[in-house]
Design a protein around this motif. Structure first.
Motif, short mmCIF file in Angstrom:
data_model
loop_
_atom_site.label_atom_id
_atom_site.label_comp_id
_atom_site.label_asym_id
_atom_site.label_seq_id
_atom_site.Cartn_x
_atom_site.Cartn_y
_atom_site.Cartn_z
N THR A 1 13.46 37.21 -21.06
CA THR A 1 13.52 37.82 -22.39
C THR A 1 13.12 36.82 -23.47
OG1 THR A 1 15.19 39.46 -21.77
CG2 THR A 1 15.09 38.82 -24.09
N SER B 1 9.71 39.15 -14.70
CA SER B 1 10.29 40.18 -15.57
C SER B 1 10.22 41.56 -14.93
CB SER B 1 9.56 40.20 -16.92
OG SER B 1 8.31 40.89 -16.82
N GLN C 1 8.70 44.49 -23.30
CA GLN C 1 7.84 44.07 -22.19
C GLN C 1 6.44 44.66 -22.31
OE1 GLN C 1 7.95 45.93 -18.42
NE2 GLN C 1 8.00 44.01 -17.27
N TRP D 1 14.25 47.45 -23.60
CA TRP D 1 13.67 46.29 -22.94
C TRP D 1 12.21 46.55 -22.58
CZ3 TRP D 1 11.36 43.73 -18.98
CH2 TRP D 1 11.59 42.37 -18.89
N MET E 1 14.17 43.37 -26.57
CA MET E 1 14.57 43.09 -25.20
C MET E 1 16.00 42.54 -25.10
SD MET E 1 10.92 41.35 -24.15
CE MET E 1 11.15 41.05 -22.39
N ARG F 1 20.88 42.54 -22.32
CA ARG F 1 21.78 41.47 -21.90
C ARG F 1 23.25 41.86 -22.09
NH1 ARG F 1 21.90 35.61 -22.07
NH2 ARG F 1 19.64 35.63 -22.42
N ASN G 1 17.40 38.28 -18.24
CA ASN G 1 17.87 37.55 -19.42
C ASN G 1 17.01 36.31 -19.69
OD1 ASN G 1 19.93 39.42 -19.68
ND2 ASN G 1 21.46 38.13 -18.69
#
Length: 445
Positions: free
Chosen positions: A89, A128, A23, A19, A192, A196, A86
């Motif tokens: 993302t 985020s 980012q 993730w 990313m 989840r 989530n």
């Protein structure tokens, strides 16, 4: 002292790290290339872009703690932090595409459009960044495990920085900004998504159901180590003009923006190696010593680099890598220090405020990058830089060089003094606090 808490699976840790790849592809594109995109591609003046960066951060001063409080107060059914992660993302990569889009509008349209799109992007980045770091505190309550998890995130961030540093200049030179941003944002979104499905929030804490403006201020200003660390952090990042000025340096001083690929390649090894060895270094020496040694060495090599210059390009690259090692060492531990400050705040006030505390991390990151970006643009403008010119004057080139090599030293010295004299929180202190607060939490089965 016996450690408490649960261990996470490798799938969880890797998904958490992935993730951060996405980012930081997004973040590095914005802090490294938005300024030169707006000045050289869109045609905005350096003063307009610098002011834009600062105005957006004034809004963040109000907005970030509010969003942090909302995260703290919210109680989603499927976890406290994952629902926020989530959502962004999908949304954040799309917002970044719009941020780099050239509509070929009038000067007034461009100013209004980029003010709106940059402020919206900043709010999404906050949504985020706060939950992803706070998530580590609910994945496990074992402090060593948290160091490992956050270090994986920092390793992933380093990889993302390397990808952007190496690939983005080539993509931009050959494909243009629009195609480059679409390709990179697609990659970011794909990296990313696994979080989840594979990351679980295990640790639930007793929390206050009422979060007021007063309690937000108390969470921040009663946490002396939070203030000391982020005061030092802001000092470093607000003078780190090299991040903004690097594409200008490659394009004008070295003659080809693509040369930035070579510069970033020399930093690839420390970007990959340091996060891997950070847990060992923390256990061996402690975070405080690593922070101090890192800053001290970065100051030394920065001075040498300025004195040597860049005419001997090979030597320039070596010195750039060495000063980067020193600088990256403390920067990579930002989330680890924040997690420690969460525990210190909970221990001293009886209330956990991960959202508010990690919002200070997010705000400090954005504030530092905005100030350094504005400072770099105002500085080279004062030296006569003109983004739409076909060539730059010798004075303008000198301004770019000073901004790249010399200005960052100022913030490093301030941080060295502030952190060195006043930050006393140790790993043993944090372990003791976690153990004493163990009765105040329940573990989700």
């Amino acid at each position: 002292m016996k450690k408490t808490g649960f261990l996470t699976s490798s799938k969880e840790r890797n998904s958490y790290g992935l993730w951060f790849v996405g980012q930081n592809i997004i973040y590095m594109m914005v802090i490294s290339y938005l300024a030169i995109f707006l000045t050289d591609e869109i045609g905005l003046t350096e003063a307009v872009v610098g002011t834009l960066f600062l105005v957006a951060r004034v809004w963040d001063a109000v907005n970030d703690p509010m969003l942090g409080a909302i995260v703290d107060k919210s109680q989603p059914k499927r976890g406290k932090f994952k629902p926020w992660i989530n959502a962004v993302t999908l949304i954040m990569p799309i917002a970044t595409i719009f941020l780099f889009w050239n509509f070929n509008g009038s000067g007034t349209f461009n100013v209004i459009y980029f003010y709106i799109s940059y402020i919206v992007w900043g709010m999404l980045y906050t949504v985020s960044d706060i939950p992803i770091f706070a998530l580590a505190t609910t994945m496990t309550d074992n402090s060593d495990e948290r160091v490992s998890i956050i270090s994986i995130g920092r390793l992933a961030a380093g990889l993302a920085s390397m990808v952007i540093g190496i690939l983005a200049p080539q993509f931009i030179a050959n494909l243009g900004y629009q195609t480059t941003i679409i390709v990179l944002m697609g990659i970011a979104m794909l990296t990313m998504i696994p979080l989840r499905f594979f990351v679980k929030e295990r640790v639930l804490y007793k929390r206050s159901s009422v979060i007021t403006l007063k309690s937000m201020f108390r969470a921040v200003f009663s946490n002396k180590y939070l203030l000391i660390f982020y005061g030092s952090f802001i000092a470093i990042t607000s003078t780190m003009t090299s991040m903004t000025i690097a594409p200008y340096f490659a394009k004008w001083n070295l003659g080809d923006i693509g040369i930035q690929t070579i510069i970033m390649a020399t930093m690839a090894i420390p970007m990959i190696l340091l996060p891997i060895i950070t847990p060992f270094l923390v256990r061996k020496f402690g975070k405080r010593k690593i922070f101090m040694y890192g800053i001290g060495s970065s100051i030394l090599f920065s001075v040498i680099q300025y004195l040597v210059g860049y005419e001997q390009f090979g030597l320039f690259l070596i010195l750039n890598a060495l000063k980067s090692i020193g600088l990256l060492s403390p920067m990579l531990m930002m989330g680890i220090f924040s997690a420690d400050c969460v525990e210190y705040g909970a221990y001293t006030t009886g209330k956990r405020n991960e959202g508010v505390i990690f919002s200070i991390q997010t705000f400090s990151t954005k504030l530092g990058s905005a100030i350094s970006g504005a400072l770099a643009l105002f500085f080279i403008s004062a030296f006569g830089y003109v983004g739409t010119a076909t060539v730059q004057t010798e004075q303008a080139l000198n301004g770019i060089w000073i901004s790249l090599s010399l200005i960052p030293i100022v913030g490093l010295i301030i941080a060295f003094v502030l952190f060195g004299f006043y930050y006393k929180l140790t790993e043993k202190d944090v372990e003791r606090m976690i153990k004493e607060m163990a009765l105040d939490k329940t573990i989700a089965e």
